[in-house]
Design an enzyme around this catalytic site. Structure first.
Site, PDB file in Angstrom:
ATOM      1  N   TYR A  99      43.232  44.860  35.293  1.00 31.02           N
ATOM      2  CA  TYR A  99      43.789  43.513  35.099  1.00 31.02           C
ATOM      3  C   TYR A  99      43.712  43.082  33.636  1.00 31.02           C
ATOM      4  CZ  TYR A  99      44.394  42.442  40.051  1.00 31.02           C
ATOM      5  OH  TYR A  99      44.831  42.427  41.348  1.00 31.02           O
ATOM      6  N   ARG A 107      43.326  23.662  50.725  1.00 30.73           N
ATOM      7  CA  ARG A 107      43.986  24.248  49.562  1.00 30.73           C
ATOM      8  C   ARG A 107      45.189  23.397  49.136  1.00 30.73           C
ATOM      9  NH1 ARG A 107      46.581  26.226  46.224  1.00 30.73           N
ATOM     10  NH2 ARG A 107      46.978  28.397  45.675  1.00 30.73           N
ATOM     11  N   ARG A 125      42.920  32.364  52.985  1.00 34.23           N
ATOM     12  CA  ARG A 125      44.019  33.152  53.542  1.00 34.23           C
ATOM     13  C   ARG A 125      44.437  32.764  54.961  1.00 34.23           C
ATOM     14  NH1 ARG A 125      44.472  39.438  51.624  1.00 34.23           N
ATOM     15  NH2 ARG A 125      45.395  38.966  49.622  1.00 34.23           N
ATOM     16  N   ARG A 142      38.404  39.465  53.026  1.00 34.95           N
ATOM     17  CA  ARG A 142      39.279  38.324  52.722  1.00 34.95           C
ATOM     18  C   ARG A 142      39.325  37.311  53.856  1.00 34.95           C
ATOM     19  NH1 ARG A 142      42.241  39.951  48.218  1.00 34.95           N
ATOM     20  NH2 ARG A 142      42.354  37.752  47.821  1.00 34.95           N
ATOM     21  N   ASP A 192      36.439  35.038  43.344  1.00 32.52           N
ATOM     22  CA  ASP A 192      37.418  36.092  43.059  1.00 32.52           C
ATOM     23  C   ASP A 192      36.811  37.113  42.117  1.00 32.52           C
ATOM     24  OD1 ASP A 192      40.476  36.433  43.737  1.00 32.52           O
ATOM     25  OD2 ASP A 192      40.137  37.310  41.767  1.00 32.52           O
TER      26      ASP A 192
HETATM   27  O1  CP3 Z   1      36.831  38.190  51.083  1.00 31.74           O
HETATM   28  C1  CP3 Z   1      36.914  36.955  50.918  1.00 31.74           C
HETATM   29  O2  CP3 Z   1      37.472  36.211  51.731  1.00 31.74           O
HETATM   30  C2  CP3 Z   1      36.235  36.331  49.728  1.00 31.74           C
HETATM   31  C3  CP3 Z   1      37.098  35.873  48.702  1.00 31.74           C
HETATM   32  C4  CP3 Z   1      37.910  36.842  47.884  1.00 31.74           C
HETATM   33  C5  CP3 Z   1      39.092  36.419  47.205  1.00 31.74           C
HETATM   34  N1  CP3 Z   1      39.510  37.447  46.415  1.00 31.74           N
HETATM   35  C6  CP3 Z   1      39.700  35.087  47.317  1.00 31.74           C
HETATM   36  C7  CP3 Z   1      41.116  34.919  46.963  1.00 31.74           C
HETATM   37  C8  CP3 Z   1      37.698  38.181  47.531  1.00 31.74           C
HETATM   38  C9  CP3 Z   1      36.628  39.151  48.010  1.00 31.74           C
HETATM   39  C10 CP3 Z   1      38.713  38.532  46.592  1.00 31.74           C
HETATM   40  C11 CP3 Z   1      38.772  39.858  45.958  1.00 31.74           C
HETATM   41  C12 CP3 Z   1      39.947  40.224  45.173  1.00 31.74           C
HETATM   42  N2  CP3 Z   1      40.704  39.423  44.345  1.00 31.74           N
HETATM   43  C13 CP3 Z   1      40.433  41.541  45.070  1.00 31.74           C
HETATM   44  C14 CP3 Z   1      39.809  42.765  45.731  1.00 31.74           C
HETATM   45  C15 CP3 Z   1      40.104  42.864  47.172  1.00 31.74           C
HETATM   46  C16 CP3 Z   1      41.501  43.301  47.530  1.00 31.74           C
HETATM   47  O3  CP3 Z   1      42.172  42.533  48.203  1.00 31.74           O
HETATM   48  O4  CP3 Z   1      41.882  44.440  47.171  1.00 31.74           O
HETATM   49  C17 CP3 Z   1      41.538  41.520  44.208  1.00 31.74           C
HETATM   50  C18 CP3 Z   1      42.401  42.701  43.819  1.00 31.74           C
HETATM   51  C19 CP3 Z   1      41.699  40.172  43.739  1.00 31.74           C
HETATM   52  C20 CP3 Z   1      42.692  39.647  42.771  1.00 31.74           C
HETATM   53  C21 CP3 Z   1      43.530  38.577  43.366  1.00 31.74           C
HETATM   54  N3  CP3 Z   1      43.078  37.299  43.685  1.00 31.74           N
HETATM   55  C22 CP3 Z   1      44.912  38.650  43.724  1.00 31.74           C
HETATM   56  C23 CP3 Z   1      45.774  39.867  43.570  1.00 31.74           C
HETATM   57  C24 CP3 Z   1      45.273  37.394  44.245  1.00 31.74           C
HETATM   58  C25 CP3 Z   1      46.645  36.894  44.689  1.00 31.74           C
HETATM   59  C26 CP3 Z   1      47.052  37.382  46.002  1.00 31.74           C
HETATM   60  C27 CP3 Z   1      46.068  37.203  47.152  1.00 31.74           C
HETATM   61  O5  CP3 Z   1      46.156  36.270  47.933  1.00 31.74           O
HETATM   62  O6  CP3 Z   1      45.198  38.072  47.263  1.00 31.74           O
HETATM   63  C28 CP3 Z   1      44.112  36.584  44.266  1.00 31.74           C
HETATM   64  C29 CP3 Z   1      44.012  35.203  44.766  1.00 31.74           C
HETATM   65  C30 CP3 Z   1      43.040  34.947  45.837  1.00 31.74           C
HETATM   66  N4  CP3 Z   1      41.751  35.371  45.836  1.00 31.74           N
HETATM   67  C31 CP3 Z   1      43.282  34.176  47.002  1.00 31.74           C
HETATM   68  C32 CP3 Z   1      42.065  34.142  47.708  1.00 31.74           C
HETATM   69  C33 CP3 Z   1      41.763  33.419  48.992  1.00 31.74           C
HETATM   70  C34 CP3 Z   1      44.585  33.459  47.368  1.00 31.74           C
HETATM   71  C35 CP3 Z   1      44.456  32.095  46.804  1.00 31.74           C
HETATM   72  C36 CP3 Z   1      45.400  31.076  47.304  1.00 31.74           C
HETATM   73  O7  CP3 Z   1      46.498  31.044  46.771  1.00 31.74           O
HETATM   74  O8  CP3 Z   1      44.960  30.261  48.127  1.00 31.74           O
END
Ligand code: CP3
Length: 345
Positions: A157, A42, A33, A29, A79
């Site tokens: 999901y 963002r 973030r 991640r 994602d």
């Molecule tokens: O690793 C990286 O930086 C690459 C990008 C990446 C994102 N999501 C961007 C994202 C990756 C590899 C993921 C994977 C992901 N997404 C997982 C598996 C990894 C883990 O953390 O267990 C899961 C379960 C998700 C589902 C998801 N996407 C959730 C639960 C959320 C909301 C909460 C959060 O921030 O994780 C997201 C949104 C998301 N995906 C964001 C990002 C940068 C936040 C977006 C924002 O509001 O700017």
């Protein structure tokens, strides 16, 4: 396996099991973030989905941690939920709540409305465009990681409709309708394999599969519904690039994952690398500093990082035990990365 030439190929050499002078380092991640540059970009957009579907912006965010933190690999900004979307089940990303699916899979009739698995890549062109744009920006500096959710986590999901502490709706389907569950799991796995083949064609040098909700399944269900479909995907990819598997909170799954045709196993921060080495001989291990350790005073971050490197020994890719949390102090992140980069075996 595909030959590559990068200015810094430490990550790929380590992932293939070669001996390296130090472990490579990146953070799950890391794209999005944590970086102020990401937050600024963002804030100027309508939301997360706009960023994910805008290839040039996604590429910019992917490369930010390479420029700013000096990590040894980039991970494509995207994602795991693009797969349900491509199958015909769109999601929203609700601020401070997380993903929500307006429609979910409750029955065979819902399942029948999904698109065929082979059609998924046709709806994911924006991800491939983001990979192309990222490769240009990276200009062969470091390898690029492609990723997908593991079928069980995506299933969770699609049935639950969002995050959950228990995933009891998704888990109930495994007990009540095993046949439908297998149909859905297989469709997700086939769509994911087709999607990942496209990612590899567009320059992904390694694939990581995230089974974020592995920890809620009892071992027998893990074997029947998760491991089996991870195997399907990995076998379908056929070893053209290395594969990493992360089953969070499922230490019992490590021996089974060790039997998969994958190269790297990511450990969460509870897992003991010495145990994992015994249970999965021959695999490279990735991980596993507690993400919250990075909030400690910097001297302690350094000590804990060094202790982790000693615990793993060689055949290790340094990372956290889960994704870096959004409010992690940037100094803690930088200390983690720099400590690994100055270490030598
Ligand atoms: O690793 C990286 O930086 C690459 C990008 C990446 C994102 N999501 C961007 C994202 C990756 C590899 C993921 C994977 C992901 N997404 C997982 C598996 C990894 C883990 O953390 O267990 C899961 C379960 C998700 C589902 C998801 N996407 C959730 C639960 C959320 C909301 C909460 C959060 O921030 O994780 C997201 C949104 C998301 N995906 C964001 C990002 C940068 C936040 C977006 C924002 O509001 O700017």
């Amino acid at each position: 396996m595909k030959k590559s030439s990068y200015d810094n190929d430490l990550f790929l050499r380590a992932a293939r099991g070669e001996k390296t002078e130090r472990p490579p380092v990146w953070l799950m991640r890391q794209a999005g973030r944590i970086l102020p540059q990401y937050r600024a970009l963002r804030a100027s957009l309508s939301g997360f989905i706009e960023l994910v579907t805008s290839p040039d912006l996604a590429a910019e965010v992917t490369v930010q941690p390479v420029d700013e933190l000096g990590v040894d690999a980039a991970i494509i900004f995207s994602d795991i939920l693009v797969i349900p979307e491509a199958l015909g089940l769109p999601y929203n990303m609700v601020e401070k709540v997380g993903p929500r699916f307006p429609e979910v899979i409750k029955s065979k009739a819902d399942f029948a409305k999904l698109r065929p698995a082979e059609a998924a890549p046709d709806h994911l062109g924006y991800v491939y465009d983001a990979l192309d744009a990222t490769k240009m920006l990276l200009n062969n500096r470091v390898p690029l990681i492609g990723f997908a959710g593991a079928p069980w986590t995506i299933f969770a999901y699609m049935v639950e409709g969002g995050g959950s502490k228990t995933f009891s709706k998704a888990r109930a389907m495994l007990y009540r309708e095993p046949e439908l569950s297998h149909l859905l799991m297989e469709k997700i796995a086939r769509a994911t394999a087709a999607y990942l083949k496209g990612k590899i064609k567009h320059g992904a040098d390694l694939i990581q599969l995230f089974d974020s909700w592995a920890g809620v399944l009892p071992p027998a269900h893990y074997e029947e519904f998760s491991l089996r479909y991870l195997r399907l995907i990995i076998d379908e990819l056929g070893g053209v690039v290395p594969v990493t598997v992360f089953a969070k909170d499922a230490r019992h799954a490590i021996p089974g994952i060790g039997q998969l045709n994958c190269d790297v196993i990511q450990l969460d921060w509870i897992a003991d690398p010495a145990v994992a080495r015994q249970q999965a001989p021959g695999k490279v291990l990735q991980g596993n500093l507690d993400p919250v350790q990075l909030y400690a005073p910097l001297a302690e971050v350094e000590t804990a990082t060094l202790a982790m490197l000693e615990r793993f020994g060689p055949h290790h890719i340094a990372n956290l035990g889960h994704g870096v949390y959004p409010d992690t102090p940037l100094d803690g992140v930088k200390t983690f990365v720099n400590t690994v980069k100055s270490f030598r075996y």
